[in-house]
Design a protein around this motif. Structure first.
Motif, PDB file in Angstrom:
ATOM      1  N   SER A  95       4.224   6.196  -1.743  1.00  0.00           N
ATOM      2  CA  SER A  95       5.038   5.047  -2.159  1.00  0.00           C
ATOM      3  C   SER A  95       6.529   5.348  -1.999  1.00  0.00           C
ATOM      4  O   SER A  95       7.298   4.477  -1.589  1.00  0.00           O
ATOM      5  CB  SER A  95       4.704   4.612  -3.589  1.00  0.00           C
ATOM      6  OG  SER A  95       4.940   5.636  -4.510  1.00  0.00           O
ATOM      7  N   TYR A 121       2.092  -0.482   0.452  1.00  0.00           N
ATOM      8  CA  TYR A 121       2.590  -1.776  -0.027  1.00  0.00           C
ATOM      9  C   TYR A 121       1.906  -2.957   0.672  1.00  0.00           C
ATOM     10  O   TYR A 121       2.096  -4.091   0.273  1.00  0.00           O
ATOM     11  CB  TYR A 121       4.119  -1.862   0.133  1.00  0.00           C
ATOM     12  CG  TYR A 121       4.824  -0.959  -0.846  1.00  0.00           C
ATOM     13  CD1 TYR A 121       5.181  -1.424  -2.104  1.00  0.00           C
ATOM     14  CD2 TYR A 121       5.101   0.365  -0.528  1.00  0.00           C
ATOM     15  CE1 TYR A 121       5.802  -0.591  -3.020  1.00  0.00           C
ATOM     16  CE2 TYR A 121       5.726   1.202  -1.437  1.00  0.00           C
ATOM     17  CZ  TYR A 121       6.067   0.719  -2.682  1.00  0.00           C
ATOM     18  OH  TYR A 121       6.668   1.549  -3.590  1.00  0.00           O
ATOM     19  N   ARG A 125       1.423  -4.208  -4.771  1.00  0.00           N
ATOM     20  CA  ARG A 125       2.875  -4.359  -4.939  1.00  0.00           C
ATOM     21  C   ARG A 125       3.511  -3.182  -5.654  1.00  0.00           C
ATOM     22  O   ARG A 125       4.697  -2.918  -5.482  1.00  0.00           O
ATOM     23  CB  ARG A 125       3.184  -5.630  -5.741  1.00  0.00           C
ATOM     24  CG  ARG A 125       2.903  -6.891  -5.022  1.00  0.00           C
ATOM     25  CD  ARG A 125       3.493  -8.102  -5.725  1.00  0.00           C
ATOM     26  NE  ARG A 125       3.054  -8.338  -7.083  1.00  0.00           N
ATOM     27  CZ  ARG A 125       1.933  -8.975  -7.422  1.00  0.00           C
ATOM     28  NH1 ARG A 125       1.107  -9.397  -6.481  1.00  0.00           N
ATOM     29  NH2 ARG A 125       1.629  -9.187  -8.683  1.00  0.00           N
TER      30      ARG A 125
END
Length: 194
Positions: A95, A121, A125
């Protein structure tokens, strides 16, 4: 033996977490911030996360406190806990990498910020929050004390549920329909579920 193994895995995982985050935090400081939610709420939530994921477990490892809540998790919890922690670290790193210079520990919009739809992603979210949930679950499996083990889950629950709606609102205010479409295309932390 399973107690020492669980504690060691947790400690190595925490060190790995800092090693993963450091270069991204350093790089992020060099990117201008356009908007920041610097309210007292943000400081309190980050302090709670720090207490549950770091301070209470470290205090327990150093002193055994609270001794009345100690137990032996056994290998039946330590082995899956190790796997969960490893996966949480992979997701945490991924991430950060997918966000690049847009990453921030605080609720911020950075210069050149855009809605990220690549990597992890694409399906969720908030993969960083997902990595914290996995870490907290791993902590509950690895640490031989009910208070230290579950402090992470409590802290992550408070952080996530008190913060995510403000984060999403800030993204909607910044990116409008683009972020609303992204919200319709993805789930928050569990692909296809939530």
């Amino acid at each position: 033996m399973s107690i020492a193994l669980g504690q060691t895995i947790w400690l190595v995982g925490v060190i790995a977490w800092f090693v993963i985050r450091y270069p991204y935090a350093r790089r992020a400081r060099r990117t201008a911030t356009l908007r920041r939610d610097g309210t007292w709420r943000e400081g309190v939530l980050l302090a709670i996360a720090f207490l549950g994921l770091f301070a209470i477990p470290i205090l327990n490892l150093a002193t055994g406190w609270p001794r009345a809540c100690a137990y032996d998790p056994g290998y039946g919890l330590v082995v899956p806990g190790a796997a969960l922690f490893a996966f949480s670290l992979w997701l945490f790193r991924r991430s950060h990498k997918d966000l690049g210079r847009q990453w921030s520990a605080a609720l911020e919009v950075r210069e050149g910020h855009r809605v990220v739809r690549n990597g992890v992603y694409r399906t969720i979210r908030h993969p960083m929050y997902a990595s914290f949930w996995l870490w907290a679950t791993a902590q509950a499996c690895l640490l031989p004390n009910v208070v230290a083990a579950f402090s992470g889950l409590v802290a992550v629950a408070v952080l996530f549920f008190a913060r995510v709606r403000f984060e999403e609102q800030m993204m909607i205010e910044t990116f409008g329909e683009d972020y609303r479409r992204y919200m319709q295309e993805t789930k928050r932390i569990i692909p296809g579920v939530y």
